[in-house]
Scaffold this motif. Sequence first.
Motif, mmCIF file in Angstrom:
data_model
loop_
_atom_site.group_PDB
_atom_site.id
_atom_site.type_symbol
_atom_site.label_atom_id
_atom_site.label_comp_id
_atom_site.label_asym_id
_atom_site.label_seq_id
_atom_site.Cartn_x
_atom_site.Cartn_y
_atom_site.Cartn_z
ATOM 1 N N GLN A 139 22.993 -18.690 28.048
ATOM 2 C CA GLN A 139 24.163 -19.492 27.705
ATOM 3 C C GLN A 139 25.412 -18.649 27.501
ATOM 4 O O GLN A 139 26.514 -19.045 27.867
ATOM 5 N N LEU A 140 25.238 -17.444 26.889
ATOM 6 C CA LEU A 140 26.393 -16.661 26.472
ATOM 7 C C LEU A 140 26.616 -15.383 27.273
ATOM 8 O O LEU A 140 27.651 -14.736 27.110
ATOM 9 N N GLY A 141 25.627 -14.997 28.086
ATOM 10 C CA GLY A 141 25.803 -13.798 28.881
ATOM 11 C C GLY A 141 25.321 -12.542 28.170
ATOM 12 O O GLY A 141 24.668 -12.594 27.124
ATOM 13 N N GLU A 142 25.668 -11.400 28.731
ATOM 14 C CA GLU A 142 25.157 -10.130 28.249
ATOM 15 C C GLU A 142 25.627 -9.784 26.839
ATOM 16 O O GLU A 142 24.959 -9.043 26.123
ATOM 17 N N ARG A 143 26.774 -10.322 26.431
ATOM 18 C CA ARG A 143 27.225 -10.024 25.069
ATOM 19 C C ARG A 143 26.250 -10.580 24.034
ATOM 20 O O ARG A 143 26.132 -10.045 22.927
ATOM 21 N N ALA A 144 25.523 -11.643 24.410
ATOM 22 C CA ALA A 144 24.508 -12.181 23.507
ATOM 23 C C ALA A 144 23.340 -11.209 23.383
ATOM 24 O O ALA A 144 22.780 -11.033 22.299
ATOM 25 N N ARG A 145 22.974 -10.572 24.487
ATOM 26 C CA ARG A 145 21.880 -9.595 24.446
ATOM 27 C C ARG A 145 22.241 -8.445 23.500
ATOM 28 O O ARG A 145 21.411 -7.997 22.697
ATOM 29 N N GLU A 146 23.486 -7.984 23.591
ATOM 30 C CA GLU A 146 23.925 -6.892 22.721
ATOM 31 C C GLU A 146 23.876 -7.324 21.258
ATOM 32 O O GLU A 146 23.460 -6.552 20.383
ATOM 33 N N GLY A 217 28.387 -22.724 18.273
ATOM 34 C CA GLY A 217 28.244 -23.922 19.097
ATOM 35 C C GLY A 217 27.093 -23.809 20.075
ATOM 36 O O GLY A 217 26.387 -24.785 20.335
ATOM 37 N N SER A 218 26.873 -22.617 20.619
ATOM 38 C CA SER A 218 25.757 -22.420 21.549
ATOM 39 C C SER A 218 24.415 -22.518 20.837
ATOM 40 O O SER A 218 23.424 -22.959 21.421
ATOM 41 N N MET A 219 24.381 -22.108 19.568
ATOM 42 C CA MET A 219 23.155 -22.290 18.791
ATOM 43 C C MET A 219 22.827 -23.769 18.664
ATOM 44 O O MET A 219 21.649 -24.158 18.690
ATOM 45 N N ALA A 220 23.863 -24.604 18.530
ATOM 46 C CA ALA A 220 23.634 -26.052 18.462
ATOM 47 C C ALA A 220 22.977 -26.550 19.739
ATOM 48 O O ALA A 220 22.080 -27.406 19.699
ATOM 49 N N ASP A 221 23.408 -26.029 20.882
ATOM 50 C CA ASP A 221 22.795 -26.417 22.155
ATOM 51 C C ASP A 221 21.321 -26.025 22.185
ATOM 52 O O ASP A 221 20.472 -26.778 22.681
ATOM 53 N N LEU A 222 21.018 -24.843 21.657
ATOM 54 C CA LEU A 222 19.632 -24.385 21.609
ATOM 55 C C LEU A 222 18.804 -25.279 20.698
ATOM 56 O O LEU A 222 17.695 -25.693 21.042
ATOM 57 N N TYR A 223 19.338 -25.609 19.520
ATOM 58 C CA TYR A 223 18.611 -26.457 18.580
ATOM 59 C C TYR A 223 18.277 -27.822 19.192
ATOM 60 O O TYR A 223 17.184 -28.350 18.997
ATOM 61 N N SER A 224 19.233 -28.391 19.929
ATOM 62 C CA SER A 224 19.047 -29.754 20.438
ATOM 63 C C SER A 224 18.193 -29.805 21.692
ATOM 64 O O SER A 224 17.591 -30.831 21.993
ATOM 65 N N SER A 225 18.114 -28.701 22.434
ATOM 66 C CA SER A 225 17.420 -28.736 23.723
ATOM 67 C C SER A 225 16.005 -28.177 23.685
ATOM 68 O O SER A 225 15.185 -28.504 24.548
#
Length: 256
Positions: A139-146, A217-225
């Motif tokens: 969802q967020l790209g490589e910056r999320a991995r970091e 906000g992306s965490m919300a997408d993870l929670y709902s899906s």
Amino acid sequence: MSNYTVKQLARLSGVSVRTLHHYDEIGLLKPSFVGENRYRYYGREELLRLQDILFHRELGVPLQEIGKLLEHQGRDRVAILSHHREMLADRLERSRKLLRTIDRTIAELNGEGTMKDKDLYHGFAPEKQAEYEQQLIDQLGERAREGIEASKVHWGKLRKEDMQAALEEGGAAEMALVERFRSGDAIDAPGVTPALDRHRAWVSRMWGRECPPQSYGSMADLYSSHPGFRARYEAHGEGFTDWLASAMRAYAARLA
């Protein structure tokens, strides 16, 4: 064989009349017939289908997916129930392991034993954590991995008592949101924002850095899906997952 009205089925199953009406409206659970009095009546086949629906909800399957699954599975109820049993047995075994881990951790904190560091995480599923992390990266790209890697380093440096305090704060922050949901608050009600502030602060604490609005906000997408998160949050009350996700998205949008 008995036929049940909506109210009777609600009392029998514990599902609200409103929910049964909603299931009818979306075609998930239609009554066997509608009487001359315009009452909906449900027979044995509908009771069995409702059981299927409730099993899927218990396992965290989103409502919009349940109808597709039931159509795909057909009417082989032995196969359906066997599948449910397998998944519930797996969850039960994991829950037993996690309960043992909790009990041993409490005992150690009370000075009644010691645990090896690796035993602190007995019962947690590494593949599930990896799945959650990959979804955030997608969802967020490589910056999320970091960020994930930095969070692991931060968590690994914490003392046991700090870990325990962080987990307790996470539970308290979550329950503050549950209370707002159970009170019937809208997602933008005055009491919801402070609860979301506390929850985002806790996420930042776990990460060891600030949780930006977009990430929240992306965490919300993870929670709902994700079925795993839905199962956890729906245990607080039917509809809590979607309420929480909507509140988090709206909150993130206001901060952006």
